[in-house]
Design an enzyme around this catalytic site. Structure first.
Site, PDB file in Angstrom:
ATOM      1  N   GLY A 435       0.837  -1.210   0.000  1.00 40.21           N
ATOM      2  CA  GLY A 435       0.000   0.000   0.000  1.00 40.21           C
ATOM      3  C   GLY A 435       0.856   1.238   0.000  1.00 40.21           C
ATOM      4  O   GLY A 435       2.081   1.176   0.034  1.00 40.21           O
ATOM      5  N   GLY A 437       1.404   4.827   1.953  1.00 34.36           N
ATOM      6  CA  GLY A 437       1.102   5.655   3.114  1.00 34.36           C
ATOM      7  C   GLY A 437       1.429   7.096   2.782  1.00 34.36           C
ATOM      8  O   GLY A 437       1.935   7.392   1.695  1.00 34.36           O
ATOM      9  N   GLU A 438       1.159   7.972   3.737  1.00 32.85           N
ATOM     10  CA  GLU A 438       1.398   9.389   3.490  1.00 32.85           C
ATOM     11  C   GLU A 438       2.877   9.697   3.318  1.00 32.85           C
ATOM     12  O   GLU A 438       3.267  10.559   2.557  1.00 32.85           O
ATOM     13  CB  GLU A 438       0.836  10.200   4.668  1.00 32.85           C
ATOM     14  CG  GLU A 438       0.712  11.673   4.365  1.00 32.85           C
ATOM     15  CD  GLU A 438       0.740  12.534   5.627  1.00 32.85           C
ATOM     16  OE1 GLU A 438       0.680  11.973   6.726  1.00 32.85           O
ATOM     17  OE2 GLU A 438       0.831  13.757   5.466  1.00 32.85           O
ATOM     18  N   PHE A 439       3.729   8.928   4.040  1.00 33.48           N
ATOM     19  CA  PHE A 439       5.158   9.252   4.045  1.00 33.48           C
ATOM     20  C   PHE A 439       5.993   8.328   3.159  1.00 33.48           C
ATOM     21  O   PHE A 439       7.186   8.503   3.035  1.00 33.48           O
ATOM     22  CB  PHE A 439       5.695   9.184   5.472  1.00 33.48           C
ATOM     23  CG  PHE A 439       5.052  10.184   6.387  1.00 33.48           C
ATOM     24  CD1 PHE A 439       5.524  11.487   6.440  1.00 33.48           C
ATOM     25  CD2 PHE A 439       3.966   9.831   7.185  1.00 33.48           C
ATOM     26  CE1 PHE A 439       4.939  12.422   7.284  1.00 33.48           C
ATOM     27  CE2 PHE A 439       3.382  10.752   8.027  1.00 33.48           C
ATOM     28  CZ  PHE A 439       3.859  12.059   8.085  1.00 33.48           C
ATOM     29  N   GLY A 440       5.360   7.306   2.616  1.00 38.70           N
ATOM     30  CA  GLY A 440       6.125   6.378   1.796  1.00 38.70           C
ATOM     31  C   GLY A 440       5.377   5.068   1.661  1.00 38.70           C
ATOM     32  O   GLY A 440       4.215   4.955   2.068  1.00 38.70           O
ATOM     33  N   GLU A 441       6.066   4.062   1.086  1.00 40.36           N
ATOM     34  CA  GLU A 441       5.401   2.785   0.843  1.00 40.36           C
ATOM     35  C   GLU A 441       5.132   2.011   2.131  1.00 40.36           C
ATOM     36  O   GLU A 441       5.876   2.122   3.099  1.00 40.36           O
ATOM     37  CB  GLU A 441       6.303   1.923  -0.059  1.00 40.36           C
ATOM     38  CG  GLU A 441       6.273   2.392  -1.501  1.00 40.36           C
ATOM     39  CD  GLU A 441       7.379   1.769  -2.320  1.00 40.36           C
ATOM     40  OE1 GLU A 441       8.365   1.267  -1.734  1.00 40.36           O
ATOM     41  OE2 GLU A 441       7.253   1.776  -3.559  1.00 40.36           O
ATOM     42  N   VAL A 442       4.050   1.216   2.079  1.00 37.88           N
ATOM     43  CA  VAL A 442       3.786   0.267   3.158  1.00 37.88           C
ATOM     44  C   VAL A 442       4.061  -1.111   2.569  1.00 37.88           C
ATOM     45  O   VAL A 442       3.553  -1.446   1.491  1.00 37.88           O
ATOM     46  CB  VAL A 442       2.332   0.358   3.665  1.00 37.88           C
ATOM     47  CG1 VAL A 442       2.096  -0.616   4.807  1.00 37.88           C
ATOM     48  CG2 VAL A 442       2.007   1.784   4.101  1.00 37.88           C
ATOM     49  N   LYS A 460       6.140   0.234   7.506  1.00 40.29           N
ATOM     50  CA  LYS A 460       5.902   1.543   6.889  1.00 40.29           C
ATOM     51  C   LYS A 460       7.256   2.200   6.722  1.00 40.29           C
ATOM     52  O   LYS A 460       8.049   2.234   7.665  1.00 40.29           O
ATOM     53  CB  LYS A 460       5.030   2.408   7.793  1.00 40.29           C
ATOM     54  CG  LYS A 460       3.588   1.948   7.870  1.00 40.29           C
ATOM     55  CD  LYS A 460       2.747   3.003   8.563  1.00 40.29           C
ATOM     56  CE  LYS A 460       1.277   2.606   8.528  1.00 40.29           C
ATOM     57  NZ  LYS A 460       0.412   3.659   9.056  1.00 40.29           N
ATOM     58  N   ASP A 553     -10.262  10.285  14.188  1.00 42.33           N
ATOM     59  CA  ASP A 553     -10.435   9.862  12.794  1.00 42.33           C
ATOM     60  C   ASP A 553     -10.864   8.401  12.748  1.00 42.33           C
ATOM     61  O   ASP A 553     -10.360   7.610  11.957  1.00 42.33           O
ATOM     62  CB  ASP A 553      -9.130  10.084  12.023  1.00 42.33           C
ATOM     63  CG  ASP A 553      -9.352  10.058  10.513  1.00 42.33           C
ATOM     64  OD1 ASP A 553     -10.528  10.028  10.086  1.00 42.33           O
ATOM     65  OD2 ASP A 553      -8.357  10.049   9.772  1.00 42.33           O
TER      66      ASP A 553
HETATM   67  P1  AMP Z   1      -1.717   3.868   6.387  1.00 44.09           P
HETATM   68  O1  AMP Z   1      -0.599   4.770   6.030  1.00 44.09           O
HETATM   69  O2  AMP Z   1      -1.666   3.444   7.813  1.00 44.09           O
HETATM   70  O3  AMP Z   1      -3.054   4.407   6.005  1.00 44.09           O
HETATM   71  O4  AMP Z   1      -1.487   2.525   5.528  1.00 44.09           O
HETATM   72  C1  AMP Z   1      -1.709   2.447   4.152  1.00 44.09           C
HETATM   73  C2  AMP Z   1      -2.276   1.095   3.786  1.00 44.09           C
HETATM   74  O5  AMP Z   1      -1.352   0.082   4.110  1.00 44.09           O
HETATM   75  C3  AMP Z   1      -3.540   0.749   4.574  1.00 44.09           C
HETATM   76  O6  AMP Z   1      -4.661   1.204   3.969  1.00 44.09           O
HETATM   77  C4  AMP Z   1      -3.489  -0.750   4.616  1.00 44.09           C
HETATM   78  O7  AMP Z   1      -4.087  -1.294   3.477  1.00 44.09           O
HETATM   79  C5  AMP Z   1      -2.016  -1.063   4.592  1.00 44.09           C
HETATM   80  N1  AMP Z   1      -1.554  -1.340   5.969  1.00 44.09           N
HETATM   81  C6  AMP Z   1      -1.176  -0.427   6.896  1.00 44.09           C
HETATM   82  N2  AMP Z   1      -0.834  -1.044   8.041  1.00 44.09           N
HETATM   83  C7  AMP Z   1      -0.981  -2.374   7.822  1.00 44.09           C
HETATM   84  C8  AMP Z   1      -0.806  -3.533   8.621  1.00 44.09           C
HETATM   85  N3  AMP Z   1      -0.383  -3.440   9.886  1.00 44.09           N
HETATM   86  N4  AMP Z   1      -1.071  -4.735   8.091  1.00 44.09           N
HETATM   87  C9  AMP Z   1      -1.500  -4.820   6.817  1.00 44.09           C
HETATM   88  N5  AMP Z   1      -1.705  -3.774   6.018  1.00 44.09           N
HETATM   89  C10 AMP Z   1      -1.452  -2.552   6.499  1.00 44.09           C
END
Ligand code: AMP
Length: 793
Positions: A435, A437-442, A460, A553
Site C-alpha cells: 500500500g 502511506g502518506e510518508f512512503g510505501e507500506v 511503513k 479519525d
Molecule cells: P496507512 O498509512 O496506515 O493508512 O497505511 C496504508 C495502507 O497500508 C492501509 O490502507 C493498509 O491497506 C495497509 N496497511 C497499513 N498497516 C498495515 C498492517 N499493519 N497490516 C497490513 N496492512 C497494512
C-alpha cells in the site's frame, strides 16, 4: 474447631512470601464489616504468562490429619476490565507442601502438591450499564491425611485480579465430655471423611467399668461424638447424684452489647458437682452455613467476647469445668451486635494511592464512596476486586496508563525511544509493497527477533529525501502506537531510526482495511460475525478512551482486520492533524475534518472528545452493517452537515437488526453527554452476542420508516425503468440473467417476489438473498407510500 491460622485475626503484617515481587502484594483494608484486615492482592491482568506465587508461613498441624482450608476472596470479572482479552484469568490455584519444620523463605514450585483450582462462585455480576457488583466468595477445601509435622499453603495466580480477604486453616475435634459416668478426652477427628475414631472413656472417680461393657464413644469427622457404647457404674456404696458432673449454665445475662464485642455474665450452675475452675463460652455466627465455632474461656462468671462483626447475630452457649471434666452446654442465647455508624478512612502503606472509604449510615441506607486510583495524575474510578459492595478495594489496577502526547517532548527522538523499541534492520526482511502511506510505501515482510519465532509484519517506510519535520511526523505515529497494548489496537513491534530507510514495524493485518475488506465480502457474514467485529472495535476504543486518547479519525478505513477477523484500531497520526486522511476536508472553522464521521460539535468548534469518537463509532457501525457503503452516499459534505443539523440521521442499513440501529442513533445524539460511553457500548454488544435472538430481523417484514434522509439518498425504486437498472443500483447486476431466465421482466413482478422466489433464482449467498429481499421490501413500501400503489404478495 481448632484454628491453626486465621489471617483475619492478625492485625500485624502477615509477611508471607510472594514471588515474583510484582505479583501478590500485602495490602491493608477493611472487610465487609469495616473491620481492619490484612489481604493479599494481585491484578496482573494485562500481561500474558503470569505465574505469581504466594506462600503462607509454616503451619504446625498438631495432631490433625484432616485440615480444612477456608478461603474468602473476591475476583474481578475480566469483562469489567478494559483491554485484557486473552490475558485475564478468573481462577487461581491452591497448593500445599508438607514438611517437618520450616524450610526457609525460598519458593520452589515443584515442591507443591495441588489441592484445587479455585474459581469464583457466582461472584461477579455486571449490570447492563457497567455497574459492578462483586461478592465475597467462600471456598473450603480439605487436605489430608497429613503425615509430617506441618505444612505450607501456596497460592498460584496465573493472571487474575484477586483479593484474598481471609485464609483460615483449621481442623475439627470432638471436645472432651463426660457421658455415662466416663470422661472422654479431646479427640482429633480421623483422616478420612467417613471415619469414626473410637475413644475409650475413663470412669469418673467413685465409678467403675461395667463388666465386659467398657465405655466407648466415636468421634466423627465433623467433630461430633456419636454411638456411645458401654458405661461406668457407681462403685458399691455410691450412687449417682443428679447429673454426674457440673449441671448446665442456664442463666446468662447480656451485660453490654457493642459493635464488636459482647459482655456476658452468668450464674454458677445449680449443681456444680465439684469446684468449678473454668467456664467455656462457645459462640458462632448465626447465619453462617458451616457453623464455625470459636471459644473463649473465663475463670469467673463473666466474660467479654471481642472481635465480633457489627450488626451480626451470634449464638452463645456456656459450660462449666470441674476436676471431673466439662458439664453440658446450657441453652443457646442469641445476641446481635450493634450497627456500624462511623466513617472509616483507611490508607495503605504499600501504595501512594489513598483509598477513602466513607461509610455513612442513615437508617438502613449505606452509601459507600470510593475514590482511588490516581495514576500519573489522572483519576481513574474503577471498583476494586471487592467491588462497591464492600470497602476493601484494589489500589493498583494496572494498565490504566495515561496517553502522553509525543508533542509534549522537546526532543521527538526521545519520545520515540521512550515508547518504541529500536530494531536492528538486519532482523527485518521486506517482501512486497502492499500500500501507499502518506510518508512512503507500506510493505509486508518478516521480523525475526533473537530468541523469538519470526513473524509477519507490515513495514511503513519513510521515503527518501524527507525533511526533518516529515521524519518527526512519521515517527510520531510510532510514539503514539507504542504506548498502547490491547488486542483491538494495532500493535507496534518497533522502529528503525538508526539506518535507512526509517521504518515503523507493525503487526501484520492480513485482511487490510475494514472498509475494503467488507466491500470485497459483501453479504458474506452473519450478523453475529459483524457484531463481533463491532465489539472488537468498541473494546479497542474503550481502551484508548480509558487512556485519555481521543482518536479523531475513527472510520472503517482506519480499522485493520487480521486473518482471524479480529478488528484493530489503527492510524495514530498526530491526533490533531488528520491531513493524511483523503476524507478530511477543510471546514470553515479551519483544519481538515472527515465530515461524514465527525460529531457536529467537533466540526463546528473543534470539540474533539471521547464522546465525539463515539459519534464516529456509530458511523463505523453503519459502515460495517452496510458492508462498506459510503455514509450519506453521494450527498455533499455541506448537505451532510445541514441534514445532521436539522436532525436527520442515517437509516438502518439493509438487514440491520433494530437494536443495532438504535445504538447507532444513540451514538448520534446531538448532546454529547447523552451518547453512550465505550464501556457501555461493549456491554450492550456483548449482551446481543450472548442473546442472538435480539439480532434477528425477521425476513418479510419492513418496519423501517421512510425518513427524509432516506428519501434523499436511497434510490427511489419506483423510478427505475427496468429490472437491470434496479439490480445495478443495488450492486447485484451479476444476477440479471437469473431474473430474466425466471421471467421477472418488470419491476411490478419483482415487487411481488417472496424470499422463496429469490432463492429459487439460484442466488445461494444468504447475504445477497437478504440484500435483494430487503430492497424489494423497500420498493414495495415506496410504491405504497409514494404512489399509493398497493402490491399484493
Ligand atoms: P496507512 O498509512 O496506515 O493508512 O497505511 C496504508 C495502507 O497500508 C492501509 O490502507 C493498509 O491497506 C495497509 N496497511 C497499513 N498497516 C498495515 C498492517 N499493519 N497490516 C497490513 N496492512 C497494512
Amino acid at each position: 474447631l481448632v484454628i491453626l491460622l486465621d489471617s483475619k485475626a492478625q492485625q500485624t503484617e502477615l509477611e508471607w512470601i510472594s514471588y515474583p515481587p510484582n505479583g501478590w502484594e500485602e495490602i491493608s483494608g477493611l472487610d465487609e464489616n469495616y473491620t481492619p484486615i490484612r489481604t493479599y492482592q494481585v491484578c496482573q491482568v494485562m500481561e500474558p504468562n503470569q505465574n505469581n506465587w504466594l506462600r503462607t508461613n509454616w503451619i504446625e498441624k498438631g495432631n490433625a490429619q484432616r485440615i480444612f482450608v477456608e478461603l474468602k476472596f473476591t475476583l474481578r470479572d475480566c469483562n469489567s476490565l478494559p483491554g485484557v482479552v486473552g490475558t485475564c484469568k478468573e481462577t487461581f490455584n491452591l497448593y500445599y507442601q508438607e514438611t517437618d519444620s520450616e524450610v526457609g523463605r525460598s519458593l520452589r514450585e515443584n515442591q507443591y502438591v495441588k489441592i484445587d483450582t479455585i474459581a469464583a462462585d457466582e461472584s461477579f455480576t455486571q449490570g447492563d450499564l457497567g455497574e459492578r457488583k462483586m461478592k465475597l466468595n467462600t471456598e473450603v477445601r480439605i487436605i489430608g491425611p497429613l503425615s509430617r509435622r506441618g505444612f505450607y499453603l501456596a497460592f498460584q495466580d496465573v493472571g487474575a485480579c484477586i483479593a484474598l480477604v481471609s485464609v483460615k486453616v483449621y481442623y475439627k475435634k470432638c471436645w472432651s465430655i463426660i457421658e455415662n459416668l466416663a470422661t472422654f478426652p479431646d479427640t482429633v477427628t480421623g483422616s478420612e471423611f467417613s471415619s469414626l475414631v473410637e475413644v475409650e472413656g475413663a470412669c469418673v472417680s467413685d465409678a467403675e467399668e461395667e463388666a465386659d461393657n467398657s465405655p466407648k464413644m466415636h468421634c466423627s469427622a465433623e467433630g461430633e461424638w456419636l454411638v456411645p457404647i458401654g458405661k461406668c457404674i457407681c462403685k458399691a456404696g455410691f450412687h449417682q447424684k443428679g447429673d454426674a458432673s457440673p449441671s448446665q449454665v442456664s442463666e446468662v445475662i447480656k451485660e453490654k452489647v457493642q459493635q464488636r464485642s459482647i459482655q456476658l455474665s452468668w450464674q454458677e450452675p445449680q449443681q456444680p458437682n465439684g469446684v468449678i475452675t473454668e467456664y467455656e463460652i462457645k459462640y458462632y455466627e448465626k447465619d453462617q452455613k458451616d457453623r464455625v465455632y470459636s471459644t473463649v474461656r473465663s475463670k469467673s462468671t463473666s466474660a467479654t467476647v471481642n472481635n465480633l462483626k457489627p450488626s451480626t447475630a451470634y449464638v452463645f452457649q456456656i459450660r462449666a469445668f470441674t476436676e471431673a471434666g466439662y458439664g453440658t452446654f446450657g441453652p443457646r442465647l442469641e445476641i446481635t451486635t450493634q450497627e456500624e455508624a462511623t466513617a472509616a478512612i483507611v490508607s495503605s502503606e504499600q501504595n501512594p494511592v489513598i483509598i477513602i472509604a466513607v461509610v455513612a449510615v442513615a437508617g438502613t441506607i449505606i452509601l459507600v464512596f470510593m475514590v482511588f486510583g490516581f495514576i500519573i495524575g489522572r483519576r481513574y474510578a474503577l471498583a476494586g476486586p471487592i467491588g462497591l459492595s464492600a470497602p476493601v478495594s484494589l489500589l493498583k489496577f494496572p494498565g490504566t496508563k495515561t496517553y502522553i502526547d509525543p508533542e509534549t517532548y522537546e526532543d521527538p527522538n526521545r519520545a520515540v525511544h521512550q515508547f518504541a523499541k529500536e530494531l536492528d534492520a538486519s532482523c527485518i526482511k521486506i517482501e512486497r509493497v502492499i500500500g501507499a502511506g502518506e510518508f512512503g510505501e507500506v510493505c509486508s515482510g518478516r521480523l525475526k527477533l533473537p530468541g523469538k519465532r519470526d513473524m509477519s509484519v507490515a513495514i511503513k517506510t519513510l521515503k527518501v529525501g524527507y525533511t526533518e519535520k516529515q521524519r518527526r511526523d512519521f515517527l510520531c505515529e510510532a510514539s503514539v502506537m507504542g504506548q498502547f497494548d490491547h488486542p483491538n489496537v494495532v500493535h507496534l513491534e518497533g522502529v528503525v531510526t538508526r539506518g535507512k530507510p526509517v521504518m515503523i514495524v507493525i503487526e501484520y493485518m492480513e485482511n487490510g482495511s475494514l472498509d475494503g475488506f467488507l466491500r470485497k465480502h459483501d453479504g458474506q457474514f452473519t450478523v453475529i460475525q459483524l457484531v463481533g467485529m463491532l465489539r472488537g472495535i468498541a473494546a479497542g476504543m474503550r481502551y484508548l478512551s480509558d487512556m485519555g486518547y481521543v482518536h479523531r479519525d475513527l472510520a472503517a478505513r482506519n480499522i485493520l482486520v487480521n486473518s482471524n477477523l479480529v478488528c484493530k484500531v489503527s492510524d495514530f497520526g498526530l491526533s490533531r492533524v488528520i491531513d493524511d486522511d483523503p476524507e478530511a476536508v477543510y471546514t470553515t472553522t479551519g483544519g481538515k475534518i472527515p465530515v461524514r464521521w465527525t460529531a457536529p460539535e467537533a466540526i463546528q468548534y473543534r470539540k474533539f472528545t471521547s464522546a465525539s469518537d463515539v459519534w464516529s463509532y456509530g458511523v463505523v457501525m453503519w459502515e460495517v452493517m452496510s458492508y462498506g457503503e459510503r455514509p450519506y452516499w453521494d450527498m455533499s459534505n455541506q448537505d451532510v452537515i445541514k441534514a445532521i443539523e436539522e436532525g436527520y440521521r442515517l437509516p438502518a442499513p439493509m438487514d440491520c437488526p433494530p437494536g443495532l440501529h438504535q445504538l447507532m442513533l444513540d451514538c448520534w445524539q446531538k448532546d454529547r453527554a447523552e451518547r453512550p460511553k465505550f464501556d457501555q457500548i461493549v456491554s450492550i454488544l456483548d449482551k446481543m452476542i450472548r442473546n442472538p435472538n435480539t439480532l434477528k430481523t425477521p425476513v418479510g417484514t419492513c418496519t423501517r420508516p421512510i425518513s427524509p434522509l432516506l428519501d434523499q439518498s436511497t434510490p427511489d425504486f419506483t423510478a427505475f425503468r427496468s429490472v437491470g437498472e434496479w439490480l445495478e443500483a443495488i450492486k447485484m447486476e451479476r444476477y440479471r440473467d437469473n431474473f430474466t431466465a425466471a421471467g421477472y421482466g418488470s419491476l411490478e413482478s419483482v415487487a411481488r417476489m417472496s424470499i422463496e422466489d429469490v432463492m429459487s433464482l439460484g442466488i445461494t449467498l444468504v447475504g445477497h438473498q437478504k440484500k435483494i429481499m430487503s430492497s424489494i421490501q423497500t420498493m414495495r413500501a415506496q410504491m405504497l407510500h409514494l404512489h399509493g400503489t398497493g402490491v399484493q404478495v
